[in-house]
Design a protein around this motif. Sequence first.
Motif, PDB file in Angstrom:
ATOM      1  N   PRO A 259      30.578 -45.814  -4.546  1.00  0.00           N
ATOM      2  CA  PRO A 259      29.899 -44.832  -5.473  1.00  0.00           C
ATOM      3  C   PRO A 259      28.443 -45.027  -5.024  1.00  0.00           C
ATOM      4  CG  PRO A 259      31.677 -45.990  -6.466  1.00  0.00           C
ATOM      5  CD  PRO A 259      31.482 -46.919  -5.300  1.00  0.00           C
ATOM      6  N   LYS A 260      27.896 -45.946  -4.662  1.00  0.00           N
ATOM      7  CA  LYS A 260      26.480 -45.970  -4.461  1.00  0.00           C
ATOM      8  C   LYS A 260      25.944 -46.119  -3.219  1.00  0.00           C
ATOM      9  CE  LYS A 260      25.394 -47.808  -9.330  1.00  0.00           C
ATOM     10  NZ  LYS A 260      24.607 -48.900 -10.072  1.00  0.00           N
ATOM     11  N   GLY A 261      26.780 -45.753  -2.142  1.00  0.00           N
ATOM     12  CA  GLY A 261      26.393 -45.613  -0.881  1.00  0.00           C
ATOM     13  C   GLY A 261      26.945 -46.648   0.103  1.00  0.00           C
ATOM     14  N   GLU A 262      26.420 -46.941   1.156  1.00  0.00           N
ATOM     15  CA  GLU A 262      26.986 -47.701   2.016  1.00  0.00           C
ATOM     16  C   GLU A 262      26.712 -49.222   1.686  1.00  0.00           C
ATOM     17  OE1 GLU A 262      26.682 -47.104   6.454  1.00  0.00           O
ATOM     18  OE2 GLU A 262      25.354 -48.659   6.284  1.00  0.00           O
ATOM     19  N   ILE A 263      27.752 -50.034   1.745  1.00  0.00           N
ATOM     20  CA  ILE A 263      27.609 -51.346   1.566  1.00  0.00           C
ATOM     21  C   ILE A 263      27.316 -52.409   2.721  1.00  0.00           C
ATOM     22  CG2 ILE A 263      29.354 -53.484   0.720  1.00  0.00           C
ATOM     23  CD1 ILE A 263      30.891 -51.296  -0.836  1.00  0.00           C
ATOM     24  N   PHE A 264      28.407 -52.000   3.888  1.00  0.00           N
ATOM     25  CA  PHE A 264      27.868 -52.671   5.111  1.00  0.00           C
ATOM     26  C   PHE A 264      28.394 -51.752   6.438  1.00  0.00           C
ATOM     27  CE2 PHE A 264      32.023 -54.462   3.883  1.00  0.00           C
ATOM     28  CZ  PHE A 264      32.759 -54.259   4.917  1.00  0.00           C
ATOM     29  N   ARG A 265      27.687 -52.281   7.388  1.00  0.00           N
ATOM     30  CA  ARG A 265      28.203 -51.557   8.731  1.00  0.00           C
ATOM     31  C   ARG A 265      27.965 -52.661   9.599  1.00  0.00           C
ATOM     32  NH1 ARG A 265      29.300 -46.548  10.417  1.00  0.00           N
ATOM     33  NH2 ARG A 265      28.655 -45.798   8.299  1.00  0.00           N
ATOM     34  N   HIS A 266      28.958 -53.085  10.432  1.00  0.00           N
ATOM     35  CA  HIS A 266      29.183 -54.162  11.265  1.00  0.00           C
ATOM     36  C   HIS A 266      29.618 -53.977  12.506  1.00  0.00           C
ATOM     37  CE1 HIS A 266      29.204 -58.424  12.578  1.00  0.00           C
ATOM     38  NE2 HIS A 266      30.402 -58.251  13.067  1.00  0.00           N
ATOM     39  N   SER A 267      29.063 -54.175  13.755  1.00  0.00           N
ATOM     40  CA  SER A 267      29.516 -53.931  14.993  1.00  0.00           C
ATOM     41  C   SER A 267      29.813 -55.331  15.821  1.00  0.00           C
ATOM     42  CB  SER A 267      28.725 -53.189  15.782  1.00  0.00           C
ATOM     43  OG  SER A 267      28.620 -51.858  15.462  1.00  0.00           O
ATOM     44  N   VAL A 268      30.871 -55.279  16.366  1.00  0.00           N
ATOM     45  CA  VAL A 268      31.202 -56.404  17.423  1.00  0.00           C
ATOM     46  C   VAL A 268      31.786 -55.926  18.826  1.00  0.00           C
ATOM     47  CG1 VAL A 268      33.570 -56.428  16.419  1.00  0.00           C
ATOM     48  CG2 VAL A 268      32.677 -58.469  17.465  1.00  0.00           C
ATOM     49  N   VAL A 269      31.159 -56.739  19.685  1.00  0.00           N
ATOM     50  CA  VAL A 269      31.652 -56.166  21.195  1.00  0.00           C
ATOM     51  C   VAL A 269      32.943 -57.243  21.331  1.00  0.00           C
ATOM     52  CG1 VAL A 269      31.010 -56.346  23.732  1.00  0.00           C
ATOM     53  CG2 VAL A 269      29.504 -55.705  21.762  1.00  0.00           C
ATOM     54  N   ILE A 270      34.029 -56.605  21.927  1.00  0.00           N
ATOM     55  CA  ILE A 270      35.189 -57.539  22.257  1.00  0.00           C
ATOM     56  C   ILE A 270      35.072 -58.300  23.449  1.00  0.00           C
ATOM     57  CG2 ILE A 270      37.902 -57.283  22.620  1.00  0.00           C
ATOM     58  CD1 ILE A 270      36.673 -56.246  19.844  1.00  0.00           C
ATOM     59  N   GLU A 271      35.201 -59.741  23.209  1.00  0.00           N
ATOM     60  CA  GLU A 271      34.781 -60.425  24.385  1.00  0.00           C
ATOM     61  C   GLU A 271      36.133 -60.900  25.366  1.00  0.00           C
ATOM     62  OE1 GLU A 271      33.568 -63.879  22.529  1.00  0.00           O
ATOM     63  OE2 GLU A 271      31.665 -63.196  21.979  1.00  0.00           O
ATOM     64  N   THR A 272      37.207 -60.414  24.988  1.00  0.00           N
ATOM     65  CA  THR A 272      38.517 -60.703  25.710  1.00  0.00           C
ATOM     66  C   THR A 272      39.325 -59.812  25.428  1.00  0.00           C
ATOM     67  OG1 THR A 272      38.041 -63.521  25.403  1.00  0.00           O
ATOM     68  CG2 THR A 272      40.052 -62.720  26.359  1.00  0.00           C
ATOM     69  N   THR A 273      39.909 -59.493  26.800  1.00  0.00           N
ATOM     70  CA  THR A 273      41.164 -58.528  26.801  1.00  0.00           C
ATOM     71  C   THR A 273      42.373 -59.291  26.323  1.00  0.00           C
ATOM     72  OG1 THR A 273      40.084 -57.273  28.777  1.00  0.00           O
ATOM     73  CG2 THR A 273      42.582 -56.859  28.308  1.00  0.00           C
ATOM     74  N   GLN A 274      42.789 -58.426  25.273  1.00  0.00           N
ATOM     75  CA  GLN A 274      44.269 -59.139  24.626  1.00  0.00           C
ATOM     76  C   GLN A 274      44.978 -57.614  24.224  1.00  0.00           C
ATOM     77  OE1 GLN A 274      43.649 -62.330  21.694  1.00  0.00           O
ATOM     78  NE2 GLN A 274      41.421 -61.761  21.875  1.00  0.00           N
ATOM     79  N   ASN A 275      46.322 -58.068  24.166  1.00  0.00           N
ATOM     80  CA  ASN A 275      47.282 -57.430  23.720  1.00  0.00           C
ATOM     81  C   ASN A 275      47.405 -56.654  22.353  1.00  0.00           C
ATOM     82  OD1 ASN A 275      48.253 -57.196  26.459  1.00  0.00           O
ATOM     83  ND2 ASN A 275      50.173 -58.522  26.164  1.00  0.00           N
ATOM     84  N   SER A 276      46.898 -57.837  21.619  1.00  0.00           N
ATOM     85  CA  SER A 276      46.814 -57.681  19.956  1.00  0.00           C
ATOM     86  C   SER A 276      45.926 -58.629  19.373  1.00  0.00           C
ATOM     87  CB  SER A 276      48.182 -58.167  19.309  1.00  0.00           C
ATOM     88  OG  SER A 276      48.296 -57.725  18.179  1.00  0.00           O
ATOM     89  N   SER A 277      45.214 -58.020  18.902  1.00  0.00           N
ATOM     90  CA  SER A 277      43.843 -59.008  18.278  1.00  0.00           C
ATOM     91  C   SER A 277      43.535 -58.342  16.941  1.00  0.00           C
ATOM     92  CB  SER A 277      42.689 -58.847  19.103  1.00  0.00           C
ATOM     93  OG  SER A 277      42.225 -57.830  19.543  1.00  0.00           O
ATOM     94  N   PHE A 278      42.640 -59.049  16.131  1.00  0.00           N
ATOM     95  CA  PHE A 278      41.992 -58.254  14.935  1.00  0.00           C
ATOM     96  C   PHE A 278      40.718 -58.849  14.596  1.00  0.00           C
ATOM     97  CE2 PHE A 278      43.329 -62.255  12.528  1.00  0.00           C
ATOM     98  CZ  PHE A 278      42.178 -62.260  11.506  1.00  0.00           C
ATOM     99  N   GLN A 279      39.823 -57.948  13.734  1.00  0.00           N
ATOM    100  CA  GLN A 279      38.871 -58.413  13.432  1.00  0.00           C
ATOM    101  C   GLN A 279      38.466 -58.048  12.001  1.00  0.00           C
ATOM    102  OE1 GLN A 279      35.924 -59.623  14.877  1.00  0.00           O
ATOM    103  NE2 GLN A 279      36.993 -60.005  17.015  1.00  0.00           N
TER     104      GLN A 279
END
Length: 319
Positions: A259-279
């Motif tokens: 309600p009061k705007g943006e809380i966070f914005r975070h970017s991450v570069v994927i380091e390893t090719t994987q079939n399934s992963s999460f962040q």
Amino acid sequence: MRRALLLFALAAALPARAQEPTLAWPVDCRIGQDCFIEDYVDQDPEPGRQRDFACGYNARDAHRGTDIALLSFDAIDEGVAVRAAAAGRVLRTRDSMADDRLMRGVTNQNACGNAVLIDHGGGWQTMYCHLRRGSVAVRPGEPVEPGTPLGLIGLSGQTNHPHLHLTVTKDGAVVDPFRPAADPGTCGEPGETLWQDPPTYVKTGLVTAGFSTAVPEFEAIRDGSARAEYGAPALPLVVYALMAFAQQGDVLELSAAGPKGEIFRHSVVIETTQNSSFQAYGRKAPPAGWPLGEYLGEALLTRDGTVIAHRFAHIDLRP
């Protein structure tokens, strides 16, 4: 001569074989920039599992169409046109349902929301779902050509984010326009499509994204138990995303706003090719707690500056 005339007469009496429709791009958007293909037709017949036409995971269980999704809710107010993909005649329309992310009043009978159904002859039809209320620009019986404006993308029916759901059918059976000649329930190498200019297929996708009140475990994301639809003001807010076939160098951006705007914005570069992963990424609650109300999270996956996947997340904070 009489035999030739007879054969000609018989041939003339037989109905001409209907041509498969060639589909033009049905949304006024630039794929990879302000829209992307979110989900394809599900080719896995097993309940609870999904598989797209190329054996990737860019589908939802029992999904019966192609979803072309926008990247912003603001685009609904700005107006993004939906256009006829092929020549035909309008059979039915609906233009009375509210644009409601909470899907109040939605049933199995009106899950498509405000919509246009077009007949292309020979048993071929296309259905355009989730249009903005009051935007439908055609009436039953009207002829259309490729590119004829049908309406605007909205938030009507069974959807909580802005997208066009396009279903293609032949004699009532769903046809995947990306692999129309394949047997239903199968997947494999892409071949001939119904598209005039076939969009590039990207195997990488976001299986799901959501809010949690703590950094979740991988299995909790996979089985859905990590998702929090409601939270308390004193708890942390975490946005997570489950990726399929993410490649090294892809960039995932996780963000949250309230309600009061943006809380966070975070970017991450994927380091390893994987079939399934999460962040996952989040913030602890401030001393006075988060303001009450609705919060919007986003997961945006890009490759070389091009959008390849995007998911929204929602949570409602209550006392």
